[in-house]
Design a protein around this motif. Structure first.
Motif, PDB file in Angstrom:
ATOM      1  N   UNK A  37     -16.330 -49.172  44.911  1.00 48.83           N
ATOM      2  CA  UNK A  37     -15.951 -48.673  46.574  1.00 48.83           C
ATOM      3  C   UNK A  37     -15.102 -47.974  46.623  1.00 48.83           C
ATOM      4  N   UNK A  38     -15.419 -47.097  47.695  1.00 43.85           N
ATOM      5  CA  UNK A  38     -14.565 -45.685  47.919  1.00 43.85           C
ATOM      6  C   UNK A  38     -14.580 -44.544  46.666  1.00 43.85           C
ATOM      7  N   UNK A  39     -15.044 -44.603  45.882  1.00 40.23           N
ATOM      8  CA  UNK A  39     -14.556 -43.827  44.546  1.00 40.23           C
ATOM      9  C   UNK A  39     -15.910 -42.210  45.210  1.00 40.23           C
ATOM     10  N   UNK A  40     -15.515 -41.316  45.064  1.00 40.99           N
ATOM     11  CA  UNK A  40     -15.534 -40.180  45.112  1.00 40.99           C
ATOM     12  C   UNK A  40     -16.453 -39.462  44.408  1.00 40.99           C
ATOM     13  N   UNK A  41     -17.836 -39.433  44.364  1.00 43.24           N
ATOM     14  CA  UNK A  41     -18.361 -38.835  42.734  1.00 43.24           C
ATOM     15  C   UNK A  41     -18.520 -37.027  42.672  1.00 43.24           C
ATOM     16  N   UNK A  42     -17.952 -36.011  42.178  1.00 43.99           N
ATOM     17  CA  UNK A  42     -17.699 -34.993  42.207  1.00 43.99           C
ATOM     18  C   UNK A  42     -19.140 -34.093  42.570  1.00 43.99           C
ATOM     19  N   UNK A  43     -19.059 -32.975  43.588  1.00 47.84           N
ATOM     20  CA  UNK A  43     -20.208 -32.701  44.511  1.00 47.84           C
ATOM     21  C   UNK A  43     -20.009 -30.952  44.188  1.00 47.84           C
ATOM     22  N   UNK A  44     -21.194 -30.179  43.063  1.00 45.79           N
ATOM     23  CA  UNK A  44     -20.967 -28.819  42.903  1.00 45.79           C
ATOM     24  C   UNK A  44     -21.256 -27.952  44.046  1.00 45.79           C
ATOM     25  N   UNK A  45     -21.080 -28.296  45.092  1.00 48.73           N
ATOM     26  CA  UNK A  45     -21.750 -27.973  46.681  1.00 48.73           C
ATOM     27  C   UNK A  45     -20.605 -28.066  47.062  1.00 48.73           C
ATOM     28  N   UNK A  46     -19.527 -28.766  47.396  1.00 52.21           N
ATOM     29  CA  UNK A  46     -18.098 -28.819  48.048  1.00 52.21           C
ATOM     30  C   UNK A  46     -16.910 -29.096  47.251  1.00 52.21           C
ATOM     31  N   UNK A  47     -16.633 -29.474  46.165  1.00 52.02           N
ATOM     32  CA  UNK A  47     -15.803 -29.757  45.368  1.00 52.02           C
ATOM     33  C   UNK A  47     -15.617 -28.372  44.113  1.00 52.02           C
ATOM     34  N   UNK A  48     -13.856 -28.271  44.150  1.00 52.83           N
ATOM     35  CA  UNK A  48     -13.958 -27.381  43.353  1.00 52.83           C
ATOM     36  C   UNK A  48     -13.719 -27.254  41.681  1.00 52.83           C
ATOM     37  N   UNK A  49     -14.202 -26.859  41.366  1.00 54.66           N
ATOM     38  CA  UNK A  49     -14.680 -26.838  39.633  1.00 54.66           C
ATOM     39  C   UNK A  49     -13.044 -27.194  38.776  1.00 54.66           C
ATOM     40  N   UNK A  50     -12.416 -26.493  39.649  1.00 57.70           N
ATOM     41  CA  UNK A  50     -10.961 -26.531  38.587  1.00 57.70           C
ATOM     42  C   UNK A  50     -10.033 -27.437  38.811  1.00 57.70           C
ATOM     43  N   UNK A  51     -10.894 -27.933  39.640  1.00 56.20           N
ATOM     44  CA  UNK A  51      -9.891 -30.002  39.712  1.00 56.20           C
ATOM     45  C   UNK A  51     -10.138 -30.008  39.111  1.00 56.20           C
ATOM     46  N   UNK A  52      -9.214 -30.553  37.948  1.00 59.39           N
ATOM     47  CA  UNK A  52      -9.189 -32.181  36.988  1.00 59.39           C
ATOM     48  C   UNK A  52      -8.675 -33.186  36.998  1.00 59.39           C
ATOM     49  N   UNK A  53      -9.637 -34.036  37.030  1.00 56.88           N
ATOM     50  CA  UNK A  53      -8.691 -35.510  37.135  1.00 56.88           C
ATOM     51  C   UNK A  53      -7.825 -35.667  36.003  1.00 56.88           C
ATOM     52  N   UNK A  54      -7.048 -36.683  36.189  1.00 58.20           N
ATOM     53  CA  UNK A  54      -6.613 -37.129  34.425  1.00 58.20           C
ATOM     54  C   UNK A  54      -6.330 -38.253  33.941  1.00 58.20           C
ATOM     55  N   UNK A  55      -7.858 -39.405  34.649  1.00 58.42           N
ATOM     56  CA  UNK A  55      -7.965 -40.424  34.130  1.00 58.42           C
ATOM     57  C   UNK A  55      -9.469 -39.861  33.251  1.00 58.42           C
ATOM     58  N   UNK A  56      -9.680 -39.935  31.898  1.00 59.67           N
ATOM     59  CA  UNK A  56     -10.930 -39.138  31.791  1.00 59.67           C
ATOM     60  C   UNK A  56     -12.157 -40.248  31.823  1.00 59.67           C
ATOM     61  N   UNK A  57     -12.214 -41.787  32.623  1.00 60.22           N
ATOM     62  CA  UNK A  57     -12.751 -41.987  33.068  1.00 60.22           C
ATOM     63  C   UNK A  57     -12.970 -42.163  34.372  1.00 60.22           C
ATOM     64  N   UNK A  58     -13.914 -40.957  35.265  1.00 59.14           N
ATOM     65  CA  UNK A  58     -14.353 -40.780  36.354  1.00 59.14           C
ATOM     66  C   UNK A  58     -14.763 -41.028  37.282  1.00 59.14           C
ATOM     67  N   UNK A  59     -15.202 -42.671  36.888  1.00 55.70           N
ATOM     68  CA  UNK A  59     -15.585 -42.818  37.997  1.00 55.70           C
ATOM     69  C   UNK A  59     -14.751 -44.124  38.493  1.00 55.70           C
ATOM     70  N   UNK A  60     -13.463 -44.303  38.062  1.00 55.44           N
ATOM     71  CA  UNK A  60     -12.608 -44.842  38.516  1.00 55.44           C
ATOM     72  C   UNK A  60     -11.384 -44.848  39.441  1.00 55.44           C
ATOM     73  N   UNK A  61     -10.155 -44.502  39.548  1.00 60.01           N
ATOM     74  CA  UNK A  61      -9.331 -44.328  39.761  1.00 60.01           C
ATOM     75  C   UNK A  61      -8.054 -44.994  41.198  1.00 60.01           C
ATOM     76  N   UNK A  62      -7.024 -45.205  41.347  1.00 62.67           N
ATOM     77  CA  UNK A  62      -6.331 -46.228  42.139  1.00 62.67           C
ATOM     78  C   UNK A  62      -6.538 -46.256  43.477  1.00 62.67           C
ATOM     79  N   UNK A  63      -6.308 -47.223  43.827  1.00 61.11           N
ATOM     80  CA  UNK A  63      -6.118 -46.522  46.055  1.00 61.11           C
ATOM     81  C   UNK A  63      -4.825 -46.270  45.831  1.00 61.11           C
ATOM     82  N   UNK A  64      -4.362 -45.687  47.260  1.00 63.35           N
ATOM     83  CA  UNK A  64      -2.845 -45.142  47.073  1.00 63.35           C
ATOM     84  C   UNK A  64      -1.344 -46.600  47.178  1.00 63.35           C
ATOM     85  N   UNK A  65      -2.641 -47.206  47.786  1.00 62.43           N
ATOM     86  CA  UNK A  65      -1.457 -48.501  47.960  1.00 62.43           C
ATOM     87  C   UNK A  65      -1.693 -49.598  46.627  1.00 62.43           C
TER      88      UNK A  65
END
Length: 170
Positions: A31-59
């Motif tokens: 819940x809350x994951x953001x999927x890459x959208x080539x129409x609005x997202x910067x293609x040069x922005x790189x995630x550090x975690x290879x599994x792009x289906x998961x990231x932590x929340x700030x808290x």
């Protein structure tokens, strides 16, 4: 007769042989994951975690909100920007994004809600100004959990009262 018995035995076996259907979910892995959208997202922005289906929340760690100068620095920068609305709108504009392990930001998404927490278009010009302002914030700090640098989702919510930003949340 032998062939008829063989066919009667073979038909139920063949009818039970089905290929596995692959279903693609319209929902994100978390819940809350953001999927890459080539129409609005910067293609040069790189995630550090290879599994792009998961990231932590700030808290997810004990440090919580991590910005150089803390929230006060964001408030001071916002006050200098003098962002106002021409409309007399009330509600909340939330900008959610991902901070990678280098403190760089990307995958920005915006949501506008009224005071009854219903999605509305409060003021699209104000929304665009706040999105640009949030993208300009360059003091986000990288985070580590268990000694490993992580990507994390952050959000900034702007409370709008009579067309003016009255508060920044969290």
């Amino acid at each position: 007769m032998k062939n008829v018995l063989f066919l009667l035995f073979l038909i139920p076996l063949l009818s039970n042989c089905q290929t596995e259907k692959v279903t693609i979910s319209k929902y994100p892995a978390h819940v809350g994951n953001i999927e890459f959208d080539q129409n609005i997202d910067d293609p040069n922005f790189k995630r550090c975690i290879l599994d792009d289906r998961y990231a932590y929340q700030y808290y997810n760690d004990s440090k919580g909100f991590q910005y150089k100068g803390e929230k006060l620095a964001i408030i001071e920068k916002l006050n200098k920007s003098n962002i106002l609305s021409d409309k007399n709108s009330n509600g909340y504009i939330t900008v959610k994004f991902l901070v990678n392990c280098q403190g760089k930001t990307g995958l920005f998404r915006v949501q506008q809600i009224n005071n009854d927490y219903q999605e509305v278009d409060l003021d699209n010009q104000l929304k665009d100004k706040l999105l640009t302002f949030t993208k300009s914030l360059d003091g986000w700090m990288s985070k580590e959990i268990d000694g490993k640098k992580i990507d994390y989702y952050q959000y900034v919510t702007y409370k709008i009262v009579d067309g003016k930003i009255s508060e920044i949340l969290p």
